[in-house]
Design a protein around this motif. Structure first.
Motif, PDB file in Angstrom:
ATOM      1  N   PHE A 165       0.820  -1.101  -0.086  1.00  0.00           N
ATOM      2  CA  PHE A 165      -0.110  -0.104  -0.106  1.00  0.00           C
ATOM      3  C   PHE A 165       0.773   1.289  -0.191  1.00  0.00           C
ATOM      4  O   PHE A 165       1.944   1.125   0.139  1.00  0.00           O
ATOM      5  N   ASP A 166       0.310   2.396   0.290  1.00  0.00           N
ATOM      6  CA  ASP A 166       0.867   3.788   0.038  1.00  0.00           C
ATOM      7  C   ASP A 166       1.356   3.986  -1.304  1.00  0.00           C
ATOM      8  O   ASP A 166       2.768   4.357  -1.400  1.00  0.00           O
ATOM      9  N   LEU A 167       1.058   3.609  -2.313  1.00  0.00           N
ATOM     10  CA  LEU A 167       1.258   4.029  -3.583  1.00  0.00           C
ATOM     11  C   LEU A 167       0.546   5.059  -4.072  1.00  0.00           C
ATOM     12  O   LEU A 167      -0.621   5.150  -4.675  1.00  0.00           O
ATOM     13  N   TYR A 168       1.174   6.379  -4.249  1.00  0.00           N
ATOM     14  CA  TYR A 168       0.599   7.685  -4.660  1.00  0.00           C
ATOM     15  C   TYR A 168       0.621   7.995  -5.998  1.00  0.00           C
ATOM     16  O   TYR A 168       1.869   7.816  -6.868  1.00  0.00           O
ATOM     17  N   GLY A 169      -0.412   8.097  -6.709  1.00  0.00           N
ATOM     18  CA  GLY A 169      -0.679   8.191  -8.243  1.00  0.00           C
ATOM     19  C   GLY A 169      -0.909   6.792  -8.904  1.00  0.00           C
ATOM     20  O   GLY A 169      -0.301   5.955  -8.726  1.00  0.00           O
ATOM     21  N   GLY A 170      -1.938   6.969  -9.813  1.00  0.00           N
ATOM     22  CA  GLY A 170      -2.615   5.713 -10.230  1.00  0.00           C
ATOM     23  C   GLY A 170      -1.487   4.850 -11.316  1.00  0.00           C
ATOM     24  O   GLY A 170      -1.238   3.607 -11.336  1.00  0.00           O
TER      25      GLY A 170
END
Length: 193
Positions: A165-170
């Motif tokens: 998790f914590d993946l910023y931006g598609g």
């Protein structure tokens, strides 16, 4: 909400993206090196990006009254007087802001070689968080189940085997998810061999 983005050729594994429901504000975990001055909060509708604004906040306070030239003057001031770099952020929803580093900070980071990209990356990460564009991935394995003593009763399910998790931006999240799936499949093949 989740999206299946890739399945292995043998249909044994798949990866899906799920929206991160409680992502951490990237400006609050202290790993950022870029300073941020909030230009406009739309009459208090938005909170400032950073509370203190960094070492040049006092200079901005002296210039921000001039709506037409304040930003331009601040950018020139940082460049000329501090050898720094300033990027402006103007998202559709959210506060306008100035993201900057001084010349000394640039030298400590990378001698000025990649600084603009570093500033832009921190800015994009924050904007993704502010817009709710933070994701996680879940890798699942296909499993067939039969009931003990009754081989004619079966079902098929997908079981979670890995996640992140914590993946910023598609776009970044999709790339990380595909890479994680490939890594997991390779690791599974090594264990099976």
């Amino acid at each position: 909400m989740s999206h299946i983005i890739a399945t292995t050729e043998d249909d044994r594994f798949r990866v899906r993206l799920v929206r991160d429901e409680a992502p951490a504000n990237p400006r609050e975990h202290g790993s950022g090196r870029v300073h941020v001055l909030t230009i406009d909060t739309h009459l208090g509708r938005y909170l400032p990006v950073d509370a203190d604004g960094g070492p040049l906040a006092a200079a901005w306070d002296r210039l921000k009254w001039d709506r037409w030239k304040g930003v331009e003057t601040f950018i020139r001031y940082v460049s000329i007087m501090h050898g720094g770099i300033v990027l402006e952020s103007a998202p559709q929803s959210g506060p306008r802001s100035l993201w900057y580093m001084t010349g000394d900070e640039i030298l400590a980071l990378d001698a000025g070689l990649l600084t603009e990209g570093y500033v832009e990356a921190e800015m994009e990460e924050y904007e993704a968080w502010a817009e709710g564009d933070v994701w996680g991935y879940v890798i699942e394995e296909y499993a067939d189940w039969t009931r003990d003593g009754r081989p004619d009763e079966s079902m098929t399910t997908w079981g979670e085997v890995d996640s992140g998790f914590d993946l910023y931006g598609g776009p970044w999240a999709r790339a990380c998810a595909r890479e994680a799936l490939a890594h997991h499949v390779a690791r599974s093949a090594c264990r099976a061999a």
